[in-house]
Structure formats: C-alpha cells, structure tokens
Design a protein around this motif. Structure first.
Motif, PDB file in Angstrom:
ATOM      1  N   ALA A 167       0.828  -1.211   0.000  1.00 36.43           N
ATOM      2  CA  ALA A 167       0.000   0.000   0.000  1.00 36.43           C
ATOM      3  C   ALA A 167       0.861   1.259   0.000  1.00 36.43           C
ATOM      4  O   ALA A 167       0.573   2.211  -0.739  1.00 36.43           O
ATOM      5  CB  ALA A 167      -0.936  -0.006   1.199  1.00 36.43           C
ATOM      6  N   ILE A 168       1.898   1.274   0.790  1.00 35.65           N
ATOM      7  CA  ILE A 168       2.809   2.425   0.837  1.00 35.65           C
ATOM      8  C   ILE A 168       3.477   2.619  -0.520  1.00 35.65           C
ATOM      9  O   ILE A 168       3.556   3.741  -1.039  1.00 35.65           O
ATOM     10  CB  ILE A 168       3.854   2.252   1.958  1.00 35.65           C
ATOM     11  N   GLU A 225       1.035   4.035  -3.048  1.00 38.15           N
ATOM     12  CA  GLU A 225       0.769   5.458  -2.821  1.00 38.15           C
ATOM     13  C   GLU A 225       1.928   6.303  -3.345  1.00 38.15           C
ATOM     14  O   GLU A 225       1.709   7.364  -3.929  1.00 38.15           O
ATOM     15  CB  GLU A 225       0.527   5.724  -1.333  1.00 38.15           C
ATOM     16  N   GLU A 226       3.150   5.823  -3.164  1.00 37.03           N
ATOM     17  CA  GLU A 226       4.316   6.552  -3.672  1.00 37.03           C
ATOM     18  C   GLU A 226       4.371   6.521  -5.194  1.00 37.03           C
ATOM     19  O   GLU A 226       4.782   7.491  -5.826  1.00 37.03           O
ATOM     20  CB  GLU A 226       5.597   5.961  -3.090  1.00 37.03           C
ATOM     21  N   HIS A 229       1.685   5.782  -7.370  1.00 39.62           N
ATOM     22  CA  HIS A 229       0.448   6.240  -8.023  1.00 39.62           C
ATOM     23  C   HIS A 229      -0.329   7.184  -7.104  1.00 39.62           C
ATOM     24  O   HIS A 229      -1.471   6.901  -6.725  1.00 39.62           O
ATOM     25  CB  HIS A 229      -0.436   5.040  -8.387  1.00 39.62           C
ATOM     26  N   PRO A 230       0.258   8.342  -6.755  1.00 39.81           N
ATOM     27  CA  PRO A 230      -0.404   9.231  -5.781  1.00 39.81           C
ATOM     28  C   PRO A 230      -1.691   9.890  -6.291  1.00 39.81           C
ATOM     29  O   PRO A 230      -2.501  10.339  -5.480  1.00 39.81           O
ATOM     30  CB  PRO A 230       0.664  10.281  -5.480  1.00 39.81           C
ATOM     31  N   ASP A 231      -1.882   9.953  -7.591  1.00 39.08           N
ATOM     32  CA  ASP A 231      -3.046  10.638  -8.146  1.00 39.08           C
ATOM     33  C   ASP A 231      -4.173   9.699  -8.562  1.00 39.08           C
ATOM     34  O   ASP A 231      -5.201  10.153  -9.063  1.00 39.08           O
ATOM     35  CB  ASP A 231      -2.628  11.496  -9.349  1.00 39.08           C
ATOM     36  N   ASN A 269      -8.012   5.594  -5.660  1.00 35.21           N
ATOM     37  CA  ASN A 269      -7.836   4.248  -5.111  1.00 35.21           C
ATOM     38  C   ASN A 269      -9.109   3.682  -4.491  1.00 35.21           C
ATOM     39  O   ASN A 269      -9.116   2.559  -4.017  1.00 35.21           O
ATOM     40  CB  ASN A 269      -6.675   4.212  -4.115  1.00 35.21           C
ATOM     41  N   GLN A 298      -6.219  -2.759  -1.304  1.00 37.36           N
ATOM     42  CA  GLN A 298      -6.961  -1.537  -1.595  1.00 37.36           C
ATOM     43  C   GLN A 298      -7.336  -0.809  -0.298  1.00 37.36           C
ATOM     44  O   GLN A 298      -7.173   0.405  -0.192  1.00 37.36           O
ATOM     45  CB  GLN A 298      -8.212  -1.844  -2.409  1.00 37.36           C
ATOM     46  N   TRP A 326      -4.339   0.802   1.205  1.00 34.88           N
ATOM     47  CA  TRP A 326      -3.939   1.954   0.405  1.00 34.88           C
ATOM     48  C   TRP A 326      -4.829   3.145   0.725  1.00 34.88           C
ATOM     49  O   TRP A 326      -4.350   4.277   0.881  1.00 34.88           O
ATOM     50  CB  TRP A 326      -4.011   1.583  -1.075  1.00 34.88           C
ATOM     51  N   GLU A 370      -3.744   4.422   4.004  1.00 35.45           N
ATOM     52  CA  GLU A 370      -2.427   5.090   3.871  1.00 35.45           C
ATOM     53  C   GLU A 370      -2.620   6.516   3.374  1.00 35.45           C
ATOM     54  O   GLU A 370      -1.938   7.440   3.835  1.00 35.45           O
ATOM     55  CB  GLU A 370      -1.548   4.297   2.902  1.00 35.45           C
ATOM     56  N   ARG A 371      -3.529   6.718   2.466  1.00 31.88           N
ATOM     57  CA  ARG A 371      -3.764   8.054   1.913  1.00 31.88           C
ATOM     58  C   ARG A 371      -4.410   8.976   2.948  1.00 31.88           C
ATOM     59  O   ARG A 371      -4.163  10.169   2.959  1.00 31.88           O
ATOM     60  CB  ARG A 371      -4.642   7.968   0.664  1.00 31.88           C
TER      61      ARG A 371
END
Length: 64
Positions: free
Chosen positions: A10-11, A14-15, A17-19, A22, A56, A59, A62-63
C-alpha cells in the motif's frame, strides 16, 4: 515484497500512483500495479480478490 506484505504494498502504491482514485479502481489494474512494483517478488498467480481488497483498503488508509 510478497502478497502478504499488505502495508508495504500500500505504501509503495501510494508513492508510485499518488493521483489514482484508489477507491474506485479495477482489481485487474491493481493487480498489474502491484506486480510492476520494483520490490515485488511473488508469483502473480498467488493473488486473489481477498488479497487485492485488503491491499486496496490499506492503500485507502495510507492516503488518509
């Protein structure tokens, strides 16, 4: 990383695919993104819907 490394995956997602939205994603895309992670080294066939759902959810957490 292996499929069981949910938080690490998940981390990394996020790094990488930050945009990406999710929350509303296809598991086929998620599966491909996980397999494409540089540190991922597990059998792509070992995943299933339960694992992808856990990734998912991690993730999304995480966001937040």
């Amino acid at each position: 990383m292996k499929w069981t490394d949910i938080t690490d995956i998940a981390i990394a997602l996020e790094e990488t695919h930050p945009d990406v939205d999710n929350v509303n994603l296809r598991y086929t895309d998620l599966h491909a993104w996980v397999c494409a992670l540089p540190d991922f080294a597990d059998d792509p066939q070992k995943s299933n819907e339960k694992i992808l759902e856990a990734i998912q959810m991690a993730w999304i957490d995480e966001r937040d």
